[in-house]
Write an enzyme that holds these catalytic residues in place. Structure first.
Site, short mmCIF file in Angstrom:
data_model
loop_
_atom_site.label_atom_id
_atom_site.label_comp_id
_atom_site.label_asym_id
_atom_site.label_seq_id
_atom_site.Cartn_x
_atom_site.Cartn_y
_atom_site.Cartn_z
N GLU A 93 -12.20 -4.56 6.37
CA GLU A 93 -12.75 -3.72 7.42
C GLU A 93 -12.06 -2.36 7.45
OE1 GLU A 93 -15.01 -2.44 10.67
OE2 GLU A 93 -15.34 -4.13 9.35
N ILE A 106 0.87 2.50 -2.27
CA ILE A 106 0.85 1.52 -1.18
C ILE A 106 -0.57 1.00 -0.94
CG2 ILE A 106 1.29 1.18 1.29
CD1 ILE A 106 3.68 3.21 0.84
N GLY A 107 -1.55 1.89 -0.97
CA GLY A 107 -2.94 1.44 -0.84
C GLY A 107 -3.32 0.50 -1.97
N TYR A 141 -10.83 4.53 -4.83
CA TYR A 141 -11.50 3.26 -5.12
C TYR A 141 -12.10 3.25 -6.53
CZ TYR A 141 -11.07 2.55 -0.08
OH TYR A 141 -10.60 2.42 1.19
#
Length: 174
Positions: A93, A106-107, A141
């Site tokens: 989410e 970190i992501g 992404y």
């Protein structure tokens, strides 16, 4: 003390959130909402989060990211289900890393752990949505080889429309 999940980033670790982390989770939600230019839409409270994340019925899980014991990000996720696959999935989410901690992996560490968790839980997929204008997130992404699903459009009922539809069902007309 919650279990620390190591990452490949020196000094960084992840851990699952606990009830005592509710205020921190809400702070991250506010940070994300400000970044997405939606701060005025946050109605979540600590009480609501405590009830819905850590209460009798838990609707989602939260993973926290730390850099040298400083909280720097979070991922809030829950299980979905694919009828075609006959398997659960994980729906991410929200993913947020504080601006000062971005660019350090970190992501990626949060997503990698969620992918690992999806595999461990025998999930068919890991999915999420991104705002069309959020080019930095889209680039991130796509660098991970995630692909957009251009053949699907998300629909939502909320607020008055949701209540009207609920009344429609309650009247036996659905």
């Amino acid at each position: 003390m919650p279990q620390k999940i190591p990452t490949d980033i020196p000094g960084c670790y992840l851990r699952f959130a606990e009830k005592e982390d509710t205020a921190l989770i809400l702070d991250f939600i506010h940070g994300l909402a400000a970044y997405e230019k939606m701060a005025d839409q946050v109605v979540a409270t600590e009480e609501l989060l405590r009830k819905n994340l850590f209460g009798k019925q838990s609707y989602a899980e939260v993973l926290l990211a730390y850099d040298r014991d400083e909280p720097v990000g979070f991922a809030l996720f829950f299980h979905s289900f694919s009828t075609f696959r006959g398997q659960a999935g994980i729906y991410l989410e929200d993913l947020y890393v504080n601006p000062s901690a971005r660019g350090r992996g970190i992501g990626t560490a949060l997503l990698a752990f969620l992918a690992q968790l999806a595999v461990e839980r025998d999930c068919a997929r890991l999915e999420w949505s991104v705002l069309n204008w959020n080019k930095p997130a889209i680039d991130f992404y796509e660098s991970l080889k995630a692909r957009p699903l251009d053949d699907w459009t998300t629909y939502r009922l909320s607020g008055r429309a949701l209540r009207n539809m609920a009344q429609h069902a309650a009247s036996g007309q659905a």
